[in-house]
Design a protein around this motif. Structure first.
Motif, PDB file in Angstrom:
ATOM      1  N   VAL A 104     -23.912 -16.693  -7.995  1.00 52.69           N
ATOM      2  CA  VAL A 104     -23.532 -16.866  -9.394  1.00 52.69           C
ATOM      3  C   VAL A 104     -24.515 -17.839 -10.032  1.00 52.69           C
ATOM      4  CG1 VAL A 104     -21.738 -17.647 -10.991  1.00 52.69           C
ATOM      5  CG2 VAL A 104     -21.103 -16.435  -8.894  1.00 52.69           C
ATOM      6  N   GLU A 105     -25.080 -17.447 -11.181  1.00 54.76           N
ATOM      7  CA  GLU A 105     -26.001 -18.307 -11.915  1.00 54.76           C
ATOM      8  C   GLU A 105     -25.320 -18.802 -13.183  1.00 54.76           C
ATOM      9  OE1 GLU A 105     -29.846 -16.562 -12.610  1.00 54.76           O
ATOM     10  OE2 GLU A 105     -29.854 -15.636 -10.618  1.00 54.76           O
ATOM     11  N   VAL A 106     -25.480 -20.100 -13.457  1.00 51.40           N
ATOM     12  CA  VAL A 106     -24.915 -20.720 -14.652  1.00 51.40           C
ATOM     13  C   VAL A 106     -26.060 -21.384 -15.411  1.00 51.40           C
ATOM     14  CG1 VAL A 106     -23.374 -22.522 -15.528  1.00 51.40           C
ATOM     15  CG2 VAL A 106     -22.671 -21.116 -13.585  1.00 51.40           C
ATOM     16  N   GLN A 107     -26.147 -21.107 -16.715  1.00 53.44           N
ATOM     17  CA  GLN A 107     -27.104 -21.783 -17.579  1.00 53.44           C
ATOM     18  C   GLN A 107     -26.334 -22.877 -18.302  1.00 53.44           C
ATOM     19  OE1 GLN A 107     -30.430 -20.664 -17.650  1.00 53.44           O
ATOM     20  NE2 GLN A 107     -30.801 -22.651 -18.583  1.00 53.44           N
ATOM     21  N   VAL A 127     -27.600 -22.288  -9.491  1.00 58.51           N
ATOM     22  CA  VAL A 127     -27.265 -21.108  -8.706  1.00 58.51           C
ATOM     23  C   VAL A 127     -26.330 -21.535  -7.587  1.00 58.51           C
ATOM     24  CG1 VAL A 127     -28.161 -19.242  -7.273  1.00 58.51           C
ATOM     25  CG2 VAL A 127     -29.496 -20.066  -9.223  1.00 58.51           C
ATOM     26  N   SER A 128     -25.223 -20.809  -7.434  1.00 62.86           N
ATOM     27  CA  SER A 128     -24.265 -21.108  -6.386  1.00 62.86           C
ATOM     28  C   SER A 128     -24.118 -19.894  -5.475  1.00 62.86           C
ATOM     29  CB  SER A 128     -22.903 -21.449  -6.995  1.00 62.86           C
ATOM     30  OG  SER A 128     -21.953 -21.704  -5.980  1.00 62.86           O
ATOM     31  N   LEU A 129     -24.135 -20.142  -4.177  1.00 62.03           N
ATOM     32  CA  LEU A 129     -23.856 -19.108  -3.192  1.00 62.03           C
ATOM     33  C   LEU A 129     -22.433 -19.330  -2.707  1.00 62.03           C
ATOM     34  CD1 LEU A 129     -27.189 -19.247  -1.184  1.00 62.03           C
ATOM     35  CD2 LEU A 129     -26.566 -17.682  -3.039  1.00 62.03           C
ATOM     36  N   LEU A 130     -21.597 -18.321  -2.824  1.00 65.20           N
ATOM     37  CA  LEU A 130     -20.203 -18.433  -2.442  1.00 65.20           C
ATOM     38  C   LEU A 130     -19.724 -17.091  -1.919  1.00 65.20           C
ATOM     39  CD1 LEU A 130     -18.153 -18.585  -5.748  1.00 65.20           C
ATOM     40  CD2 LEU A 130     -20.597 -18.465  -5.722  1.00 65.20           C
ATOM     41  N   THR A 131     -18.484 -17.011  -1.536  1.00 65.70           N
ATOM     42  CA  THR A 131     -17.983 -15.748  -1.007  1.00 65.70           C
ATOM     43  C   THR A 131     -17.679 -14.773  -2.137  1.00 65.70           C
ATOM     44  OG1 THR A 131     -15.661 -16.416  -1.017  1.00 65.70           O
ATOM     45  CG2 THR A 131     -16.942 -16.899   0.992  1.00 65.70           C
ATOM     46  N   LEU A 178     -11.611 -15.694  -8.863  1.00 70.53           N
ATOM     47  CA  LEU A 178     -11.810 -16.430 -10.110  1.00 70.53           C
ATOM     48  C   LEU A 178     -12.091 -15.512 -11.292  1.00 70.53           C
ATOM     49  CD1 LEU A 178     -13.934 -19.420  -8.788  1.00 70.53           C
ATOM     50  CD2 LEU A 178     -11.586 -19.520  -9.648  1.00 70.53           C
ATOM     51  N   GLY A 179     -12.424 -14.256 -11.011  1.00 72.73           N
ATOM     52  CA  GLY A 179     -12.745 -13.320 -12.086  1.00 72.73           C
ATOM     53  C   GLY A 179     -14.044 -13.667 -12.791  1.00 72.73           C
ATOM     54  N   LEU A 180     -15.026 -14.183 -12.041  1.00 66.60           N
ATOM     55  CA  LEU A 180     -16.285 -14.629 -12.645  1.00 66.60           C
ATOM     56  C   LEU A 180     -17.124 -13.435 -13.070  1.00 66.60           C
ATOM     57  CD1 LEU A 180     -17.232 -17.469 -10.133  1.00 66.60           C
ATOM     58  CD2 LEU A 180     -15.999 -17.661 -12.302  1.00 66.60           C
ATOM     59  N   VAL A 181     -17.527 -13.420 -14.348  1.00 72.46           N
ATOM     60  CA  VAL A 181     -18.361 -12.358 -14.905  1.00 72.46           C
ATOM     61  C   VAL A 181     -19.387 -12.968 -15.853  1.00 72.46           C
ATOM     62  CG1 VAL A 181     -16.592 -10.546 -14.725  1.00 72.46           C
ATOM     63  CG2 VAL A 181     -16.749 -11.912 -16.803  1.00 72.46           C
ATOM     64  N   VAL A 198     -17.996 -24.221 -15.293  1.00 70.47           N
ATOM     65  CA  VAL A 198     -18.531 -25.550 -15.022  1.00 70.47           C
ATOM     66  C   VAL A 198     -19.102 -25.534 -13.619  1.00 70.47           C
ATOM     67  CG1 VAL A 198     -18.014 -28.002 -14.771  1.00 70.47           C
ATOM     68  CG2 VAL A 198     -16.845 -26.664 -16.535  1.00 70.47           C
ATOM     69  N   ALA A 199     -20.384 -25.866 -13.490  1.00 64.52           N
ATOM     70  CA  ALA A 199     -21.006 -25.986 -12.175  1.00 64.52           C
ATOM     71  C   ALA A 199     -20.905 -27.444 -11.761  1.00 64.52           C
ATOM     72  CB  ALA A 199     -22.464 -25.542 -12.234  1.00 64.52           C
ATOM     73  N   ARG A 200     -20.363 -27.695 -10.593  1.00 61.19           N
ATOM     74  CA  ARG A 200     -20.250 -29.051 -10.066  1.00 61.19           C
ATOM     75  C   ARG A 200     -21.166 -29.160  -8.862  1.00 61.19           C
ATOM     76  NH1 ARG A 200     -16.398 -31.627 -12.750  1.00 61.19           N
ATOM     77  NH2 ARG A 200     -14.738 -30.386 -13.631  1.00 61.19           N
ATOM     78  N   VAL A 201     -21.994 -30.179  -8.876  1.00 60.05           N
ATOM     79  CA  VAL A 201     -23.000 -30.345  -7.836  1.00 60.05           C
ATOM     80  C   VAL A 201     -22.621 -31.515  -6.941  1.00 60.05           C
ATOM     81  CG1 VAL A 201     -25.432 -30.756  -7.368  1.00 60.05           C
ATOM     82  CG2 VAL A 201     -24.759 -29.430  -9.372  1.00 60.05           C
ATOM     83  N   LYS A 202     -22.606 -31.257  -5.634  1.00 52.68           N
ATOM     84  CA  LYS A 202     -22.380 -32.311  -4.651  1.00 52.68           C
ATOM     85  C   LYS A 202     -23.411 -32.114  -3.558  1.00 52.68           C
ATOM     86  CE  LYS A 202     -19.097 -34.338  -1.509  1.00 52.68           C
ATOM     87  NZ  LYS A 202     -17.820 -34.224  -0.843  1.00 52.68           N
ATOM     88  N   ALA A 203     -24.264 -33.092  -3.392  1.00 50.53           N
ATOM     89  CA  ALA A 203     -25.366 -33.022  -2.425  1.00 50.53           C
ATOM     90  C   ALA A 203     -26.182 -31.764  -2.712  1.00 50.53           C
ATOM     91  CB  ALA A 203     -24.834 -33.064  -1.008  1.00 50.53           C
ATOM     92  N   THR A 204     -26.228 -30.829  -1.789  1.00 48.21           N
ATOM     93  CA  THR A 204     -27.020 -29.611  -2.001  1.00 48.21           C
ATOM     94  C   THR A 204     -26.148 -28.412  -2.348  1.00 48.21           C
ATOM     95  OG1 THR A 204     -26.952 -29.098   0.347  1.00 48.21           O
ATOM     96  CG2 THR A 204     -28.848 -30.372  -0.463  1.00 48.21           C
ATOM     97  N   ASN A 205     -24.850 -28.617  -2.564  1.00 49.34           N
ATOM     98  CA  ASN A 205     -23.939 -27.518  -2.874  1.00 49.34           C
ATOM     99  C   ASN A 205     -23.618 -27.473  -4.356  1.00 49.34           C
ATOM    100  OD1 ASN A 205     -23.562 -26.783  -0.137  1.00 49.34           O
ATOM    101  ND2 ASN A 205     -22.169 -28.514   0.098  1.00 49.34           N
ATOM    102  N   VAL A 206     -23.523 -26.280  -4.921  1.00 47.63           N
ATOM    103  CA  VAL A 206     -23.101 -26.096  -6.301  1.00 47.63           C
ATOM    104  C   VAL A 206     -21.768 -25.349  -6.268  1.00 47.63           C
ATOM    105  CG1 VAL A 206     -23.614 -25.032  -8.519  1.00 47.63           C
ATOM    106  CG2 VAL A 206     -25.461 -26.000  -7.150  1.00 47.63           C
ATOM    107  N   HIS A 207     -20.735 -25.964  -6.807  1.00 47.24           N
ATOM    108  CA  HIS A 207     -19.408 -25.362  -6.863  1.00 47.24           C
ATOM    109  C   HIS A 207     -19.150 -24.889  -8.288  1.00 47.24           C
ATOM    110  CE1 HIS A 207     -18.376 -27.086  -2.918  1.00 47.24           C
ATOM    111  NE2 HIS A 207     -19.177 -28.066  -3.328  1.00 47.24           N
ATOM    112  N   ILE A 208     -18.507 -23.750  -8.460  1.00 49.74           N
ATOM    113  CA  ILE A 208     -18.226 -23.199  -9.777  1.00 49.74           C
ATOM    114  C   ILE A 208     -16.733 -23.320 -10.060  1.00 49.74           C
ATOM    115  CG2 ILE A 208     -18.324 -21.142 -11.240  1.00 49.74           C
ATOM    116  CD1 ILE A 208     -21.085 -22.153 -10.467  1.00 49.74           C
ATOM    117  N   ASP A 209     -16.392 -23.971 -11.182  1.00 51.61           N
ATOM    118  CA  ASP A 209     -15.001 -24.057 -11.650  1.00 51.61           C
ATOM    119  C   ASP A 209     -14.848 -23.127 -12.834  1.00 51.61           C
ATOM    120  OD1 ASP A 209     -14.647 -26.127  -9.845  1.00 51.61           O
ATOM    121  OD2 ASP A 209     -14.851 -27.693 -11.361  1.00 51.61           O
TER     122      ASP A 209
END
Length: 133
Positions: A90-93, A100-104, A111-114, A120-131
């Motif tokens: 998933v890419e977020v601008q 860019v987040s890699l997730l399942t 989440l119905g992401l389209v 909201v992309a949340r960054v922790k260390a090298t991980n990007v989480h999408i809310d």
């Protein structure tokens, strides 16, 4: 597909509402009117415009970029969703930032992401989480 008001688009692009109105009036970003006459921007159009704007290297015709220490949260718009059998990308601008987040695949579907959806992309260390916003 979700649509955004001028004010919502301005917040996602980190510019003023007047700047978004000028872009719309100048034909840079397409709008349509709702039943009440309010201008709306389709999510897919806003996603494409945000990527193009970031590629230009500016965020708002002379406006100062917003800086925050809000716990590494980047509100933005989903610009791409690539689904695999198990994994997804998933890419977020978020203003001038492309995250860019890699997730399942399951998480993306739950989440119905389209493309065009606010997130909201949340960054922790090298991980990007999408809310989902």
């Amino acid at each position: 597909m979700r649509s955004y008001t001028i004010g919502q688009a301005a917040r996602l692009l980190s510019v003023s509402s007047d700047t978004v109105r000028r872009w719309a009036d100048g034909g840079r970003i397409p709008t349509e009117r709702d039943e009440g006459g309010k201008r709306l921007i389709k999510g897919a159009d806003l996603a494409a415009f945000s990527v193009a704007l970031a590629a230009e290297g500016n965020s708002g015709e002379g406006e100062e970029a917003a800086y925050t220490t809000a716990r590494n949260a980047f509100p933005g718009i989903i610009t791409a969703v690539k689904l695999g059998d198990v994994a997804a990308q998933v890419e977020v601008q978020a203003g001038p930032h492309r995250l860019v987040s890699l997730l399942t695949r399951e998480a993306v579907e739950e989440l119905g992401l389209v493309v065009g959806m606010e997130a909201v992309a949340r960054v922790k260390a090298t991980n990007v989480h999408i809310d989902r916003a």
